[in-house]
Enzyme design. Structure first.
Site, PDB file in Angstrom:
ATOM      1  NE  ARG A   1     -61.185  84.528  23.401  1.00  0.00           N
ATOM      2  CZ  ARG A   1     -61.812  84.938  24.498  1.00  0.00           C
ATOM      3  NH1 ARG A   1     -61.701  84.266  25.617  1.00  0.00           N
ATOM      4  NH2 ARG A   1     -62.526  86.042  24.483  1.00  0.00           N
TER       5      ARG A   1
ATOM      6  CG  HIS B   1     -66.618  85.024  19.653  1.00  0.00           C
ATOM      7  ND1 HIS B   1     -67.035  85.675  20.793  1.00  0.00           N
ATOM      8  CD2 HIS B   1     -65.265  85.165  19.637  1.00  0.00           C
ATOM      9  CE1 HIS B   1     -65.993  86.186  21.429  1.00  0.00           C
ATOM     10  NE2 HIS B   1     -64.901  85.882  20.746  1.00  0.00           N
TER      11      HIS B   1
ATOM     12  CG  LEU C   1     -87.017  93.681  18.283  1.00  0.00           C
ATOM     13  CD1 LEU C   1     -87.326  93.987  19.744  1.00  0.00           C
ATOM     14  CD2 LEU C   1     -86.287  92.337  18.192  1.00  0.00           C
TER      15      LEU C   1
ATOM     16  NE  ARG D   1     -65.819  84.692  31.235  1.00  0.00           N
ATOM     17  CZ  ARG D   1     -66.573  85.593  31.826  1.00  0.00           C
ATOM     18  NH1 ARG D   1     -66.867  85.470  33.106  1.00  0.00           N
ATOM     19  NH2 ARG D   1     -67.039  86.615  31.144  1.00  0.00           N
TER      20      ARG D   1
ATOM     21  NE  ARG E   1     -65.907  94.440  34.041  1.00  0.00           N
ATOM     22  CZ  ARG E   1     -65.570  93.227  34.439  1.00  0.00           C
ATOM     23  NH1 ARG E   1     -65.538  92.912  35.722  1.00  0.00           N
ATOM     24  NH2 ARG E   1     -65.279  92.305  33.551  1.00  0.00           N
ATOM     25  CG  LEU E   2     -73.249  99.792  33.197  1.00  0.00           C
ATOM     26  CD1 LEU E   2     -73.640 101.256  33.302  1.00  0.00           C
ATOM     27  CD2 LEU E   2     -74.277  99.042  32.350  1.00  0.00           C
TER      28      LEU E   2
ATOM     29  CG  ASP F   1     -68.816  89.069  29.454  1.00  0.00           C
ATOM     30  OD1 ASP F   1     -67.977  88.640  28.633  1.00  0.00           O
ATOM     31  OD2 ASP F   1     -68.500  89.508  30.570  1.00  0.00           O
TER      32      ASP F   1
ATOM     33  NE  ARG G   1     -62.145  90.572  23.508  1.00  0.00           N
ATOM     34  CZ  ARG G   1     -63.090  89.829  24.035  1.00  0.00           C
ATOM     35  NH1 ARG G   1     -63.484  88.721  23.431  1.00  0.00           N
ATOM     36  NH2 ARG G   1     -63.675  90.163  25.161  1.00  0.00           N
TER      37      ARG G   1
ATOM     38  CB  SER H   1     -66.617  96.917  23.378  1.00  0.00           C
ATOM     39  OG  SER H   1     -65.305  96.468  23.611  1.00  0.00           O
TER      40      SER H   1
ATOM     41  NE  ARG I   1     -70.376  92.085  31.751  1.00  0.00           N
ATOM     42  CZ  ARG I   1     -69.372  92.887  31.496  1.00  0.00           C
ATOM     43  NH1 ARG I   1     -69.464  94.163  31.787  1.00  0.00           N
ATOM     44  NH2 ARG I   1     -68.261  92.442  30.952  1.00  0.00           N
TER      45      ARG I   1
HETATM   46  C1  FPP Z   1     -68.089  88.559  25.005  1.00  0.00           C
HETATM   47  O1  FPP Z   1     -67.567  87.282  25.197  1.00  0.00           O
HETATM   48  C2  FPP Z   1     -68.648  88.765  23.718  1.00  0.00           C
HETATM   49  C3  FPP Z   1     -68.114  89.524  22.720  1.00  0.00           C
HETATM   50  C4  FPP Z   1     -66.778  90.158  22.741  1.00  0.00           C
HETATM   51  C5  FPP Z   1     -68.807  89.798  21.517  1.00  0.00           C
HETATM   52  C6  FPP Z   1     -70.253  89.391  21.473  1.00  0.00           C
HETATM   53  C7  FPP Z   1     -70.442  88.807  20.167  1.00  0.00           C
HETATM   54  C8  FPP Z   1     -71.330  87.863  19.841  1.00  0.00           C
HETATM   55  C9  FPP Z   1     -72.390  87.349  20.713  1.00  0.00           C
HETATM   56  C10 FPP Z   1     -71.263  87.256  18.526  1.00  0.00           C
HETATM   57  C11 FPP Z   1     -71.078  88.255  17.460  1.00  0.00           C
HETATM   58  C12 FPP Z   1     -72.340  88.829  17.023  1.00  0.00           C
HETATM   59  C13 FPP Z   1     -72.325  89.720  16.059  1.00  0.00           C
HETATM   60  C14 FPP Z   1     -73.602  90.197  15.454  1.00  0.00           C
HETATM   61  C15 FPP Z   1     -71.048  90.218  15.571  1.00  0.00           C
HETATM   62  P1  FPP Z   1     -66.042  87.203  25.620  1.00  0.00           P
HETATM   63  O2  FPP Z   1     -65.262  86.806  24.441  1.00  0.00           O
HETATM   64  O3  FPP Z   1     -65.633  88.498  26.245  1.00  0.00           O
HETATM   65  O4  FPP Z   1     -66.102  86.065  26.683  1.00  0.00           O
HETATM   66  P2  FPP Z   1     -65.108  85.863  27.900  1.00  0.00           P
HETATM   67  O5  FPP Z   1     -65.257  87.074  28.787  1.00  0.00           O
HETATM   68  O6  FPP Z   1     -65.620  84.623  28.531  1.00  0.00           O
HETATM   69  O7  FPP Z   1     -63.740  85.724  27.315  1.00  0.00           O
END
Ligand code: FPP
Length: 248
Positions: free
Chosen positions: A35, A39, A133, A26, A196-197, A22, A73, A67, A190
Protein backbone atom coordinates in the site's frame (compact mmCIF):
# COMPACT_ATOMS: atom_id res chain seq x y z
CA UNK A 1 2.49 28.94 -17.95
CA UNK A 2 1.02 26.65 -20.60
CA UNK A 3 -2.25 27.74 -22.16
CA UNK A 4 -5.36 25.86 -21.07
CA UNK A 5 -6.94 23.67 -23.74
CA UNK A 6 -10.31 23.94 -22.02
CA UNK A 7 -13.11 25.88 -23.69
CA UNK A 8 -13.19 28.93 -21.45
CA UNK A 9 -16.45 29.99 -23.08
CA UNK A 10 -18.12 26.87 -21.65
CA UNK A 11 -18.61 28.43 -18.22
CA UNK A 12 -15.11 29.35 -17.08
CA UNK A 13 -12.61 27.62 -14.89
CA UNK A 14 -13.79 26.71 -11.37
CA UNK A 15 -12.06 29.06 -8.95
CA UNK A 16 -11.73 26.50 -6.16
CA UNK A 17 -11.32 22.76 -6.82
CA UNK A 18 -11.09 20.30 -3.91
CA UNK A 19 -10.00 16.70 -4.32
CA UNK A 20 -10.52 13.55 -2.26
CA UNK A 21 -7.47 11.59 -3.40
CA UNK A 22 -8.79 8.06 -2.98
CA UNK A 23 -7.66 4.64 -4.24
CA UNK A 24 -3.93 4.54 -3.49
CA UNK A 25 -4.30 1.21 -1.67
CA UNK A 26 -6.41 -0.38 -4.42
CA UNK A 27 -4.01 0.91 -7.08
CA UNK A 28 -1.18 -0.88 -5.25
CA UNK A 29 -3.13 -4.12 -4.56
CA UNK A 30 -4.12 -4.36 -8.23
CA UNK A 31 -0.39 -4.48 -9.02
CA UNK A 32 0.65 -6.77 -6.16
CA UNK A 33 2.51 -3.86 -4.55
CA UNK A 34 2.50 -2.74 -0.90
CA UNK A 35 0.00 0.00 0.00
CA UNK A 36 2.90 2.36 0.76
CA UNK A 37 3.88 2.23 -2.90
CA UNK A 38 0.36 3.41 -3.77
CA UNK A 39 0.79 6.40 -1.44
CA UNK A 40 4.22 7.19 -2.93
CA UNK A 41 2.71 7.18 -6.42
CA UNK A 42 -0.11 9.28 -4.94
CA UNK A 43 2.38 12.01 -4.08
CA UNK A 44 3.59 12.00 -7.70
CA UNK A 45 0.00 12.41 -8.88
CA UNK A 46 -0.38 15.26 -6.40
CA UNK A 47 2.70 17.01 -7.83
CA UNK A 48 1.35 16.69 -11.38
CA UNK A 49 -2.09 17.90 -10.33
CA UNK A 50 -0.74 20.98 -8.52
CA UNK A 51 1.24 21.90 -11.64
CA UNK A 52 -1.77 21.30 -13.92
CA UNK A 53 -4.11 23.28 -11.65
CA UNK A 54 -1.78 26.30 -11.84
CA UNK A 55 -1.50 26.01 -15.61
CA UNK A 56 -5.26 25.67 -16.10
CA UNK A 57 -5.85 28.82 -14.03
CA UNK A 58 -7.50 27.35 -10.93
CA UNK A 59 -6.98 29.76 -7.99
CA UNK A 60 -7.47 27.39 -5.04
CA UNK A 61 -6.76 23.65 -4.87
CA UNK A 62 -7.63 21.79 -1.67
CA UNK A 63 -6.37 18.21 -1.23
CA UNK A 64 -7.49 15.73 1.42
CA UNK A 65 -4.10 14.33 2.48
CA UNK A 66 -4.79 12.77 5.87
CA UNK A 67 -8.19 12.51 7.49
CA UNK A 68 -8.95 12.67 11.20
CA UNK A 69 -10.20 9.07 10.75
CA UNK A 70 -6.95 7.85 9.13
CA UNK A 71 -5.45 7.35 12.64
CA UNK A 72 -7.35 4.05 12.71
CA UNK A 73 -5.02 2.62 10.02
CA UNK A 74 -2.11 0.35 11.01
CA UNK A 75 0.79 2.26 12.64
CA UNK A 76 3.13 1.38 9.75
CA UNK A 77 0.78 3.02 7.23
CA UNK A 78 0.40 6.11 9.44
CA UNK A 79 4.21 6.34 9.63
CA UNK A 80 4.35 6.05 5.83
CA UNK A 81 1.84 8.87 5.32
CA UNK A 82 3.58 11.13 7.88
CA UNK A 83 6.91 10.38 6.20
CA UNK A 84 5.46 11.28 2.79
CA UNK A 85 4.17 14.61 4.10
CA UNK A 86 7.61 15.39 5.59
CA UNK A 87 9.30 14.50 2.31
CA UNK A 88 6.74 16.37 0.21
CA UNK A 89 7.35 19.58 2.16
CA UNK A 90 11.13 19.14 2.34
CA UNK A 91 11.54 18.24 -1.35
CA UNK A 92 8.82 20.27 -3.01
CA UNK A 93 8.49 23.43 -0.94
CA UNK A 94 11.26 25.30 -2.78
CA UNK A 95 9.74 24.49 -6.17
CA UNK A 96 6.24 25.37 -5.02
CA UNK A 97 7.56 28.68 -3.69
CA UNK A 98 9.42 29.37 -6.94
CA UNK A 99 6.20 28.77 -8.87
CA UNK A 100 4.35 31.31 -6.72
CA UNK A 101 2.23 28.70 -4.92
CA UNK A 102 0.83 29.78 -1.56
CA UNK A 103 0.49 26.87 0.89
CA UNK A 104 -2.27 26.79 3.50
CA UNK A 105 -3.09 24.01 5.94
CA UNK A 106 -6.45 23.08 7.45
CA UNK A 107 -7.09 20.47 10.14
CA UNK A 108 -6.14 19.88 13.77
CA UNK A 109 -2.43 20.45 14.33
CA UNK A 110 -2.19 19.86 18.05
CA UNK A 111 -2.13 16.02 17.68
CA UNK A 112 0.70 16.09 15.13
CA UNK A 113 4.39 15.52 15.86
CA UNK A 114 6.14 18.82 16.63
CA UNK A 115 8.45 18.46 13.60
CA UNK A 116 5.45 18.10 11.28
CA UNK A 117 3.78 21.12 12.88
CA UNK A 118 6.96 23.11 12.29
CA UNK A 119 7.17 22.00 8.64
CA UNK A 120 3.56 22.99 8.02
CA UNK A 121 4.16 26.39 9.64
CA UNK A 122 7.35 26.86 7.65
CA UNK A 123 5.51 26.10 4.38
CA UNK A 124 2.79 28.62 5.21
CA UNK A 125 5.24 31.27 6.39
CA UNK A 126 7.60 30.97 3.40
CA UNK A 127 4.81 31.17 0.83
CA UNK A 128 2.39 33.57 2.50
CA UNK A 129 3.07 36.49 0.14
CA UNK A 130 2.80 34.38 -3.04
CA UNK A 131 0.05 35.28 -5.46
CA UNK A 132 -0.23 32.15 -7.63
CA UNK A 133 -2.26 29.01 -6.92
CA UNK A 134 -3.27 28.55 -3.28
CA UNK A 135 -2.65 24.92 -2.31
CA UNK A 136 -4.72 24.02 0.74
CA UNK A 137 -3.44 20.86 2.41
CA UNK A 138 -6.14 19.22 4.54
CA UNK A 139 -4.08 17.27 7.04
CA UNK A 140 -5.50 15.57 10.12
CA UNK A 141 -8.69 17.14 8.82
CA UNK A 142 -12.31 16.21 9.48
CA UNK A 143 -15.24 18.46 8.71
CA UNK A 144 -17.25 17.68 11.85
CA UNK A 145 -14.16 18.37 13.93
CA UNK A 146 -13.63 21.68 12.07
CA UNK A 147 -17.24 22.72 12.74
CA UNK A 148 -16.81 21.74 16.41
CA UNK A 149 -13.67 23.93 16.57
CA UNK A 150 -15.67 26.83 15.09
CA UNK A 151 -18.38 26.29 17.73
CA UNK A 152 -15.76 26.29 20.50
CA UNK A 153 -14.22 29.54 19.17
CA UNK A 154 -17.64 31.19 19.10
CA UNK A 155 -18.48 29.89 22.60
CA UNK A 156 -15.21 31.37 23.90
CA UNK A 157 -16.15 34.77 22.45
CA UNK A 158 -19.62 34.57 24.01
CA UNK A 159 -18.13 33.63 27.38
CA UNK A 160 -15.79 36.61 27.15
CA UNK A 161 -18.79 38.85 26.49
CA UNK A 162 -17.55 39.77 23.01
CA UNK A 163 -20.71 38.60 21.22
CA UNK A 164 -24.28 37.63 22.07
CA UNK A 165 -25.69 34.14 21.27
CA UNK A 166 -28.19 35.91 18.98
CA UNK A 167 -25.22 36.95 16.78
CA UNK A 168 -24.65 33.32 15.71
CA UNK A 169 -25.43 33.07 12.01
CA UNK A 170 -24.28 30.76 9.23
CA UNK A 171 -21.85 33.53 8.21
CA UNK A 172 -20.38 33.71 11.72
CA UNK A 173 -19.84 29.95 11.77
CA UNK A 174 -18.16 30.19 8.37
CA UNK A 175 -15.91 32.96 9.68
CA UNK A 176 -14.71 30.67 12.49
CA UNK A 177 -13.71 27.70 10.33
CA UNK A 178 -10.01 26.84 9.82
CA UNK A 179 -9.50 29.01 6.70
CA UNK A 180 -12.37 31.50 6.70
CA UNK A 181 -10.90 33.68 3.97
CA UNK A 182 -11.05 30.95 1.30
CA UNK A 183 -14.01 30.77 -1.11
CA UNK A 184 -16.17 27.64 -0.97
CA UNK A 185 -15.16 24.96 -3.47
CA UNK A 186 -16.96 25.14 -6.81
CA UNK A 187 -16.00 21.58 -7.68
CA UNK A 188 -15.18 18.59 -5.47
CA UNK A 189 -13.61 15.61 -7.21
CA UNK A 190 -13.37 12.16 -5.62
CA UNK A 191 -11.28 9.53 -7.33
CA UNK A 192 -11.54 5.71 -7.17
CA UNK A 193 -15.28 5.44 -7.86
CA UNK A 194 -16.46 5.95 -4.26
CA UNK A 195 -19.33 8.41 -4.03
CA UNK A 196 -19.22 10.04 -0.59
CA UNK A 197 -17.75 13.13 1.09
CA UNK A 198 -16.25 11.17 4.02
CA UNK A 199 -16.22 14.15 6.41
CA UNK A 200 -14.52 16.48 3.90
CA UNK A 201 -15.56 20.18 3.64
CA UNK A 202 -19.17 19.42 4.57
CA UNK A 203 -19.93 23.02 5.54
CA UNK A 204 -18.17 24.52 2.52
CA UNK A 205 -19.67 22.09 -0.03
CA UNK A 206 -23.30 23.25 0.33
CA UNK A 207 -23.37 24.33 -3.33
CA UNK A 208 -20.33 22.53 -4.74
CA UNK A 209 -20.64 20.34 -7.80
CA UNK A 210 -19.52 16.80 -6.95
CA UNK A 211 -17.73 14.82 -9.63
CA UNK A 212 -16.80 11.19 -9.03
CA UNK A 213 -14.23 9.62 -11.32
CA UNK A 214 -13.36 5.90 -11.48
CA UNK A 215 -9.59 6.54 -11.74
CA UNK A 216 -7.47 5.49 -8.75
CA UNK A 217 -5.61 8.52 -7.41
CA UNK A 218 -2.07 7.49 -8.54
CA UNK A 219 -3.35 7.49 -12.16
CA UNK A 220 -4.93 10.95 -11.88
CA UNK A 221 -3.35 13.54 -14.17
CA UNK A 222 -4.01 16.73 -16.09
CA UNK A 223 -6.32 14.97 -18.57
CA UNK A 224 -8.40 13.55 -15.70
CA UNK A 225 -8.58 17.00 -14.09
CA UNK A 226 -9.70 18.53 -17.38
CA UNK A 227 -12.29 15.75 -17.75
CA UNK A 228 -13.73 16.56 -14.31
CA UNK A 229 -13.83 20.27 -15.19
CA UNK A 230 -15.62 19.45 -18.45
CA UNK A 231 -18.25 17.55 -16.40
CA UNK A 232 -18.53 20.60 -14.09
CA UNK A 233 -19.24 22.74 -17.16
CA UNK A 234 -22.15 20.48 -18.06
CA UNK A 235 -23.82 21.15 -14.69
CA UNK A 236 -26.20 24.07 -14.08
CA UNK A 237 -25.55 25.85 -10.82
CA UNK A 238 -28.68 27.46 -9.41
CA UNK A 239 -27.80 27.99 -5.70
CA UNK A 240 -31.42 27.29 -4.74
CA UNK A 241 -32.75 29.86 -7.21
CA UNK A 242 -34.21 29.41 -10.66
CA UNK A 243 -31.57 30.94 -12.87
CA UNK A 244 -28.37 29.05 -13.66
CA UNK A 245 -25.19 30.86 -12.58
CA UNK A 246 -22.00 30.68 -14.62
CA UNK A 247 -19.64 27.92 -13.56
CA UNK A 248 -16.74 30.22 -12.74
C1 FPP B 1 -6.59 7.30 -0.02
O1 FPP B 1 -6.14 6.10 -0.55
C2 FPP B 1 -5.55 8.24 0.23
C3 FPP B 1 -5.08 8.62 1.45
C4 FPP B 1 -5.45 8.00 2.74
C5 FPP B 1 -4.15 9.67 1.62
C6 FPP B 1 -3.86 10.50 0.40
C7 FPP B 1 -2.43 10.70 0.41
C8 FPP B 1 -1.66 10.90 -0.66
C9 FPP B 1 -2.13 11.10 -2.03
C10 FPP B 1 -0.21 10.90 -0.49
C11 FPP B 1 0.21 11.69 0.67
C12 FPP B 1 0.35 13.10 0.35
C13 FPP B 1 0.74 13.92 1.29
C14 FPP B 1 1.08 15.34 0.96
C15 FPP B 1 0.88 13.43 2.65
P1 FPP B 1 -6.52 4.79 0.27
O2 FPP B 1 -5.32 4.35 1.00
O3 FPP B 1 -7.71 5.07 1.12
O4 FPP B 1 -6.88 3.82 -0.90
P2 FPP B 1 -7.87 2.59 -0.82
O5 FPP B 1 -9.23 3.14 -0.50
O6 FPP B 1 -7.79 2.03 -2.19
O7 FPP B 1 -7.33 1.68 0.24
Amino acid sequence: MAQSKLPLSAGGIPRHVAIIMDGNGRWASARGLPRGEGHRRGVEALRKTVRAAGEIGISFLTVFSFSAENWSRPPSEIRDLMGLLRRFIRNDLAELHQNGVKVRVIGERSDLDPDIRRLLEEAEELTKANTGLTLVVAFNYGSRQEIARAAARIATKIKAGEIEPSAITADLIGQNLDAPDLPDPDLIIRTSGEQRLSNFLMWQSAYSELVFVPTYWPDFDRAALEGAIAEYHRRERRYGGLIAQTGS
